[in-house]
Design a protein around this motif. Structure first.
Motif, short mmCIF file in Angstrom:
data_model
loop_
_atom_site.label_atom_id
_atom_site.label_comp_id
_atom_site.label_asym_id
_atom_site.label_seq_id
_atom_site.Cartn_x
_atom_site.Cartn_y
_atom_site.Cartn_z
N SER A 55 -23.61 43.31 -0.25
CA SER A 55 -24.30 42.01 -0.21
C SER A 55 -24.03 41.35 1.13
N TYR A 56 -24.75 40.28 1.40
CA TYR A 56 -24.43 39.50 2.59
C TYR A 56 -23.04 38.88 2.46
N GLN A 57 -22.66 38.51 1.23
CA GLN A 57 -21.33 37.94 1.04
C GLN A 57 -20.25 38.91 1.49
N PHE A 59 -20.61 41.47 3.39
CA PHE A 59 -20.78 41.76 4.81
C PHE A 59 -20.01 40.76 5.67
N PHE A 60 -20.19 39.47 5.40
CA PHE A 60 -19.52 38.46 6.21
C PHE A 60 -18.02 38.44 5.97
N ASP A 170 -30.81 39.17 -2.10
CA ASP A 170 -30.76 39.67 -0.73
C ASP A 170 -31.97 40.54 -0.41
#
Length: 224
Positions: A55-57, A59-60, A170
């Motif tokens: 997910s973007y979560q 990823f960051f 996403d």
């Protein structure tokens, strides 16, 4: 207390990662601590690994933890670590509370080893107290809803909390949270994915190798 339990489970799972591993990075509050601990190990032990976010979560979080990012196009997954909303005695799961279950299922199912990390409240005798998330292409939202009702489900479109309108995944899709009596998880997983317009659903069957369960007394390791 629950936050500390999640931290212990996430940190213990991070100890399983070996130098050189390609790691599937799950999404959610417990996997947050897993990724955090991997970052500490990279600094303290000069551990070298590659991460594939779900997910973007994640990823960051991985970028903040100095984890080098890669993709399934470039590497196979040695081990994936992810949370769950429900786990039954046969290690069937309901996932998708964070609306990331499509990529989670792709990454988790491709891993040589898939480890689930949860607190004890997620262990259930039968799936279905938590609604089954179903990711749907927006143009098919009405037709899919009608089919879900015909299947005996009670679908509710997930709405955003800090924006008007539905949650958008996403992948640019909508989520239905569907109340079902999940008597046969494997069959229901297949039937849901057969509906035109459904991208993926949050029932995960036959892919879990190990479950780490955190309680006030410590962390229990369950294996098939």
């Amino acid at each position: 207390m629950i936050t500390e339990i999640k931290r212990k489970v996430g940190y213990l799972a991070a100890e399983q990662i070996k130098d050189g591993d390609v790691v599937g990075l799950g999404t959610g509050s417990t996997t947050h601590f897993f990724i955090e601990k991997l970052g500490k190990r990279i600094v303290d032990e000069e551990l070298k690994l590659l991460g594939i976010p779900t997910s973007y979560q994640s990823f960051f979080l991985a970028k903040d933890a100095r984890i080098q990012i890669t993709t399934l196009e470039e590497h196979d997954v040695d081990i994936a670590v992810d949370g769950a909303d429900e786990v039954d005695p046969k290690f069937n799961l309901i996932k998708g509370g964070g609306a990331a279950h499509t990529l989670e299922k792709i990454v988790d199912s491709s891993a040589s080893k898939f480890v689930v990390i949860v607190d004890g409240s997620k262990m259930v005798d039968k799936l279905g107290n938590f609604p089954v998330p179903v990711e749907v292409i927006p143009q098919a939202s009405r037709t899919v809803r009608d089919q879900l009702i015909k299947m005996g489900g009670s679908p509710t479109m997930r709405m955003a909390e800090r924006k008007d309108g539905p949650v958008v995944t996403d992948n640019g899709n909508f989520i239905y949270d569907v109340k079902f009596s999940v008597d046969n998880p494997k069959l229901l997983e297949v039937e849901l994915n057969a509906l035109p317009g459904v991208v993926e659903n949050g029932i995960f069957t036959d892919i879990v190798d190990e479950v780490l369960v955190g309680t006030e007394k410590g962390v229990e390791t369950l294996k098939k």
